[in-house]
Design a protein around this motif. Structure first.
Motif, PDB file in Angstrom:
ATOM      1  N   ALA A 121       0.836  -1.193   0.000  1.00  0.00           N
ATOM      2  CA  ALA A 121       0.000   0.000   0.000  1.00  0.00           C
ATOM      3  C   ALA A 121       0.871   1.242   0.000  1.00  0.00           C
ATOM      4  O   ALA A 121       2.035   1.210   0.393  1.00  0.00           O
ATOM      5  N   ALA A 122       0.294   2.331  -0.438  1.00  0.00           N
ATOM      6  CA  ALA A 122       1.004   3.605  -0.411  1.00  0.00           C
ATOM      7  C   ALA A 122       1.251   4.016   1.036  1.00  0.00           C
ATOM      8  O   ALA A 122       0.425   3.766   1.918  1.00  0.00           O
ATOM      9  N   SER A 123       2.391   4.624   1.290  1.00  0.00           N
ATOM     10  CA  SER A 123       2.763   4.973   2.656  1.00  0.00           C
ATOM     11  C   SER A 123       1.801   5.969   3.286  1.00  0.00           C
ATOM     12  O   SER A 123       1.693   6.053   4.512  1.00  0.00           O
ATOM     13  N   ARG A 124       1.079   6.724   2.469  1.00  0.00           N
ATOM     14  CA  ARG A 124       0.160   7.730   3.014  1.00  0.00           C
ATOM     15  C   ARG A 124      -1.123   7.099   3.569  1.00  0.00           C
ATOM     16  O   ARG A 124      -1.879   7.769   4.280  1.00  0.00           O
ATOM     17  N   LYS A 125      -1.363   5.839   3.264  1.00  0.00           N
ATOM     18  CA  LYS A 125      -2.568   5.182   3.758  1.00  0.00           C
ATOM     19  C   LYS A 125      -2.404   4.793   5.217  1.00  0.00           C
ATOM     20  O   LYS A 125      -1.335   4.375   5.651  1.00  0.00           O
ATOM     21  N   SER A 126      -3.471   4.890   5.976  1.00  0.00           N
ATOM     22  CA  SER A 126      -3.435   4.479   7.372  1.00  0.00           C
ATOM     23  C   SER A 126      -3.438   2.954   7.462  1.00  0.00           C
ATOM     24  O   SER A 126      -3.793   2.263   6.497  1.00  0.00           O
ATOM     25  N   VAL A 127      -3.067   2.426   8.613  1.00  0.00           N
ATOM     26  CA  VAL A 127      -3.060   0.977   8.785  1.00  0.00           C
ATOM     27  C   VAL A 127      -4.476   0.421   8.666  1.00  0.00           C
ATOM     28  O   VAL A 127      -4.677  -0.712   8.206  1.00  0.00           O
ATOM     29  N   ALA A 128      -5.471   1.201   9.065  1.00  0.00           N
ATOM     30  CA  ALA A 128      -6.857   0.752   8.949  1.00  0.00           C
ATOM     31  C   ALA A 128      -7.254   0.603   7.486  1.00  0.00           C
ATOM     32  O   ALA A 128      -7.919  -0.370   7.097  1.00  0.00           O
TER      33      ALA A 128
END
Length: 209
Positions: A121-128
């Motif tokens: 996933a893109a690093s800007r996405k939250s873990v949720a």
């Protein structure tokens, strides 16, 4: 599958090496499906409620661990193996998910389900959001076998070097003859083309210079 079936699965913890990450995750899962290593507290803690809510929507039990992993750990970069150790140690059917960095890795353990295995996933996405992306790809069907998760390293790839082919005098002669024949054939074809073109030009020009 009814909830009572989840608790009836046999444990295979004997095949799991001693690992503090596995021990801590299994202890936490007795009360909460989400476990995160203390070093991830800053990035995960604020999303725990969202993680729990998404797990509650899953058609199969989900056990999540946000822990460090890599080539320098006992699993030697095989994160699916680490998830398999956690599944065996926990002894309950479900989908075991390990999150680290921008990767989400999961394995099925004694459930008739399919997961994407690994999602980046893109690093800007939250873990949720990363967990939601992974769980959205999970499929549950009686077509899938309810197999235990892998707890052993994958066999090494066959790296046996092939013995170089010996080049004999006979092969050298055969290669030379073959090259000569191909050269003669190529010359004949080229000569035929040249003569044909010359004849065509002569006919069109009426033999004039």
């Amino acid at each position: 599958m009814p909830a009572s079936s989840w608790a009836s699965a046999p444990s295979t913890a004997g095949s799991v090496p001693t690992d503090s990450r596995v021990t801590a995750a299994v202890a936490a899962w007795k009360h909460d499906p989400v476990y995160f290593d203390p070093q991830y507290a800053a990035s995960v803690a604020e999303h725990v409620t969202a993680l729990r809510d998404r797990i509650a929507q899953s058609p199969v039990p989900v056990y999540l661990a946000a822990v460090p992993t890599g080539a320098w750990f006992p699993e030697k970069g095989d994160t699916e193996l680490l998830a398999g150790w956690m599944a065996a140690a926990n002894g309950k059917p479900g989908l075991y998910v390990v999150m680290f960095g921008t990767e989400t890795v999961g394995v099925e353990h004694l459930v008739q389900a399919y997961s994407p295995g690994r999602v980046y996933a893109a690093s800007r996405k939250s873990v949720a959001d990363r967990l939601a992306e992974f769980l959205d790809a999970v499929k549950v069907s009686d077509r899938y076998d309810a197999k235990p998760a892998r707890t052993q390293p994958l066999p090494p790839r066959d790296a046996t070097p092939r013995e170089p082919e010996r080049f004999t005098a006979g092969q050298a002669i055969a290669s030379g003859i073959g090259g000569a024949v191909l050269g003669l054939l190529g010359g004949a074809v080229l000569a035929g083309i040249v003569l044909g073109v010359a004849a065509l030009v002569a006919r069109r020009g009426g033999g004039r210079l």
